[in-house]
Scaffold this active site. Structure first.
Site, PDB file in Angstrom:
ATOM      1  N   LYS A   1      92.111 -73.876  17.973  1.00 31.46           N
ATOM      2  CA  LYS A   1      90.809 -74.315  18.109  1.00 31.46           C
ATOM      3  C   LYS A   1      90.880 -75.868  18.308  1.00 31.46           C
ATOM      4  CE  LYS A   1      88.310 -70.859  16.953  1.00 31.46           C
ATOM      5  NZ  LYS A   1      87.216 -70.125  17.747  1.00 31.46           N
TER       6      LYS A   1
ATOM      7  N   GLU B   1      79.206 -74.826  14.497  1.00 28.39           N
ATOM      8  CA  GLU B   1      79.227 -73.819  13.552  1.00 28.39           C
ATOM      9  C   GLU B   1      80.589 -73.458  13.157  1.00 28.39           C
ATOM     10  OE1 GLU B   1      79.342 -73.347  16.841  1.00 28.39           O
ATOM     11  OE2 GLU B   1      81.014 -71.987  17.106  1.00 28.39           O
TER      12      GLU B   1
ATOM     13  N   SER C   1      97.333 -67.355  17.064  1.00 29.65           N
ATOM     14  CA  SER C   1      96.235 -68.161  17.235  1.00 29.65           C
ATOM     15  C   SER C   1      96.109 -69.233  15.833  1.00 29.65           C
ATOM     16  CB  SER C   1      94.817 -67.538  17.504  1.00 29.65           C
ATOM     17  OG  SER C   1      94.448 -66.478  16.463  1.00 29.65           O
TER      18      SER C   1
END
Lengths: 397, 269
Positions: free
Chosen positions: A90, A112, A379
């Site tokens: 991210k 969010e 990830s």
């Protein structure tokens, strides 16, 4: 392949800008600013600087030798996005967007979050640049990902609990959009996935495609050729788009996106938008969507908060329709199995999201044979999930 | 298809001749239930409402504040669907000719089918449609279908709209233009936002369509102030608050009517 999206943000019939009129000027401005800065050498240099020195890129492409041996099939490589600063891919995107926010002179950041990884990555860059930061998170996710909630608070962000609807990522996004429409003049909304109105799906994909670019270089060095198969989990789909995008024109590289099958597609308790949904419009884009026959959005279920979302990025819908990427799903139980196998064979505890991709890759490796190679996008790391996993396995911590 | 005279512009026209402004009242179809929504519409008309904005409930109303979100949730619990709303309007038409604008989000309309929606809207006697998450850039298809059926598509302008957006919306919209008075979601507010008069003046340079103003208008005094600046006043959450408060009471219909009458009086002083 043709360069997509087009100027109005469409990937075929998907994508677009389905938002209230108040936000239209904001997304048009953002689109213009992004197009300008992505070609700006100074912007690119700054982005690369922070990716290298702050996020810790490039991340390793690790040959999972023990896992490969254990499975007894294709060679399995792991793209170690879990080793990025903050523990997931991210941060690649939040660094990019915060640099853009600074250039657009926005003083306040909102986001969010589902699993909390995007919230943490946003709070992190906001702290680094001294910007006000407010994060929206469903109360169900606040409970199941509590370590990340505390991390965000430590980083100086304000975390707003959202208790409407299914109390998960979808509802957090509704609330973030309500904030944005209210504070549109000074606020930059850092969307965490390849979702939302144009230009977000394109912009987030571009920022995440560093994953695929590195992978391509690394696998060529290791193997002297491209991989046979790429595997990534898909909620909104940012880590998958990031890995897949630089390989789209390499026709011989197969790609599989793994959605959250929850308790099984037949039970209706899942979050597999492409495998189990139909085309609709939510949160600014047209894409596959879990909805009832009257167009009301369904409640979703996944053991993994980061995949627990009724929609999917519009580019994934497009890639599904043209058959370039295959989308499938694995259940909560299978994902837990992937979580355990990787932890015990490689000493790497994966996020529950990534565990979906891991377990799919294990099964695919068995069928593919020893001369083939698979790259799995790992990830994120699984520390945040220890509570959920211990409950699911009946351990007492 | 013969082009139908827009009943919406007709209402604004005849009010103008009498020196009055339009009171546009928002309620959700099916809150507290369909039977009482029907009674409330007739009562609103008696109380002086000129146009009814009828909300089609949606599970994820991103443009709405808590009041209308809760109202939608109550309606969804009653299994209200876009099909039942259309059938309901058809039924209302047996008793009333008050112009009705359907107000909602795009996904239910898209799921129902654009052509089918436009056709059944006309057959039911719907006068206009407003879709909050459908800017002109994405509305081409729906606009075409509604035009074929002679149903108006109402677009929004907001405090963030520049001259380019005003021009776009003026060119594409029909019925009236809905000016969102503030940056934010729906909901009653204590203070009226500034700049309404100036915005309406600017918009008039681009359009002959009537301009209705909504969001945040919550009492007769505010309605009166807005009426002096625009062609129509939209009141939503403040009415839903009355419905919410009296939803289990026998006099709910009268209460809503009484509030609408106060709004109307506020607009004529």
């Amino acid at each position: 392949m043709k360069k997509l999206p087009n100027r109005s943000g469409h990937f075929g019939k998907y994508g677009g800008r389905y938002i209230s009129e108040t936000l239209m000027p904001a997304v048009l401005d953002l689109d213009e600013a992004y197009r300008r800065f992505k070609r700006d050498p100074e912007f690119k240099a700054e982005l690369n600087h922070y990716l290298r020195e702050y996020a810790g890129r490039p991340t390793p492409l690790y040959f999972a030798e023990r896992l490969t041996e254990k499975v007894g099939g294709a060679k399995i490589y792991l793209k170690r996005e879990d080793l990025c600063h903050t523990g997931a891919h991210k941060i690649n995107n939040t660094i990019g967007q915060v640099l853009l926010a600074r250039r657009m002179r926005k003083t306040r950041i909102i986001a969010e979050t589902g699993a909390g990884q995007h919230g943490v990555a946003t709070a992190t860059v906001a702290a680094m640049f001294g910007l006000d930061c407010e994060i929206y998170m469903g109360t169900k996710d606040i409970t199941r990902q509590s370590p990340n909630v505390f991390r965000m608070k430590l980083l100086g962000a304000k975390v707003h609990p959202v208790s409407s609807g299914s109390r998960t990522l979808k509802d957090a996004m509704n609330e973030a959009l309500r904030d944005w429409v209210t504070n549109v003049y000074n606020t930059f909304y850092i969307i965490g996935s390849v979702a939302g109105p144009h230009p977000y799906p394109m912009m987030v994909r571009d920022f995440q495609s560093v994953i695929g670019l590195e992978t391509k270089r690394q696998i060529k060095t290791e193997e002297g050729r491209l991989p046979n198969l790429l595997v990534a989990c898909v909620g909104g789909g940012s880590n998958a788009m990031g890995l897949f995008y630089p390989f789209l024109d390499d026709k011989r590289v197969k790609m599989v996106g793994v959605e959250a099958g929850g308790l099984g597609l037949k039970t209706g308790s899942h979050a597999a938008s492409i495998c189990g949904g139909k085309v609709g419009v939510l949160h600014g884009a047209k894409s596959y969507l879990l909805q009832d026959r009257w167009g009301q959005i369904k409640h979703t279920h996944s053991i993994s908060a980061g995949l627990d979302y009724p929609g999917v990025g519009p580019e994934h819908s497009f890639l599904h329709d043209i058959g370039r990427v295959t989308y499938t799903s694995v259940t909560d139980r299978e994902a837990l199995n992937g979580f355990m196998v990787l932890s015990q064979s490689e000493g790497i505890i994966p996020a529950l999201e990534s565990s979906h991709a891991v377990v799919y890759a294990i099964n695919a490796a068995k069928k593919l044979g020893r001369r083939k190679t698979i790259v799995v996008n790992l990830s994120g790391r699984g520390d945040k999930d220890l509570d959920t996993v211990s409950k699911a396995l009946g351990y007492k911590l | 298809m013969k082009k139908r005279e827009s009943r919406l512009t007709g209402v604004f026209e005849s009010l103008k001749q009498r020196g009055q402004k339009a009171l546009i009242t928002f309620i959700t179809a099916g809150d507290p239930d369909m039977k009482r929504t029907g009674e409330i519409i007739l009562e609103l008309e008696r109380a002086g409402s000129d146009i009814i904005e009828l909300g089609i409930p949606f599970s994820d109303p991103m443009a709405d504040g808590p009041t209308i979100q809760a109202s939608y949730d109550r309606a969804l619990k009653n299994n209200v669907t876009i099909a039942s709303v259309l059938a309901f309007v058809k039924d209302v038409r047996k008793k009333s000719d008050i112009p009705i604008v359907l107000f909602g989000y795009y996904n239910p309309v898209f799921a129902y089918g654009l052509r089918k929606f436009a056709k059944n809207a006309r057959l039911a006697g719907v006068d206009g449609v407003l879709v909050v998450d459908l800017p002109p850039e994405e509305a081409g298809e729906l606009e075409k279908e509604l035009k074929t059926e002679g149903v108006d598509l109402i677009y929004l302008l907001t405090p963030t709209s520049d001259a380019r957006r005003m021009k776009l919306v003026s060119r594409r919209g029909s019925g009236f233009i809905y000016y969102v008075s503030l940056t934010g979601v729906t909901g009653a507010r204590k203070k009226l936002p500034g700049g309404i008069a100036r915005f309406v003046r600017q918009a008039r340079a681009f359009t002959d369509l009537p301009v209705g103003v909504g969001f945040g208008i919550s009492n007769p005094r505010q309605a009166g102030m807005v009426a002096r600046q625009a062609d129509g006043v939209v009141v939503g959450s403040a009415i839903i608050n009355v419905i919410e408060r009296y939803k289990n009471k026998k006099d709910i219909v009268k209460r809503v009517g009484r509030f609408a009458a106060q709004l109307k009086r506020g607009m004529s002083v």
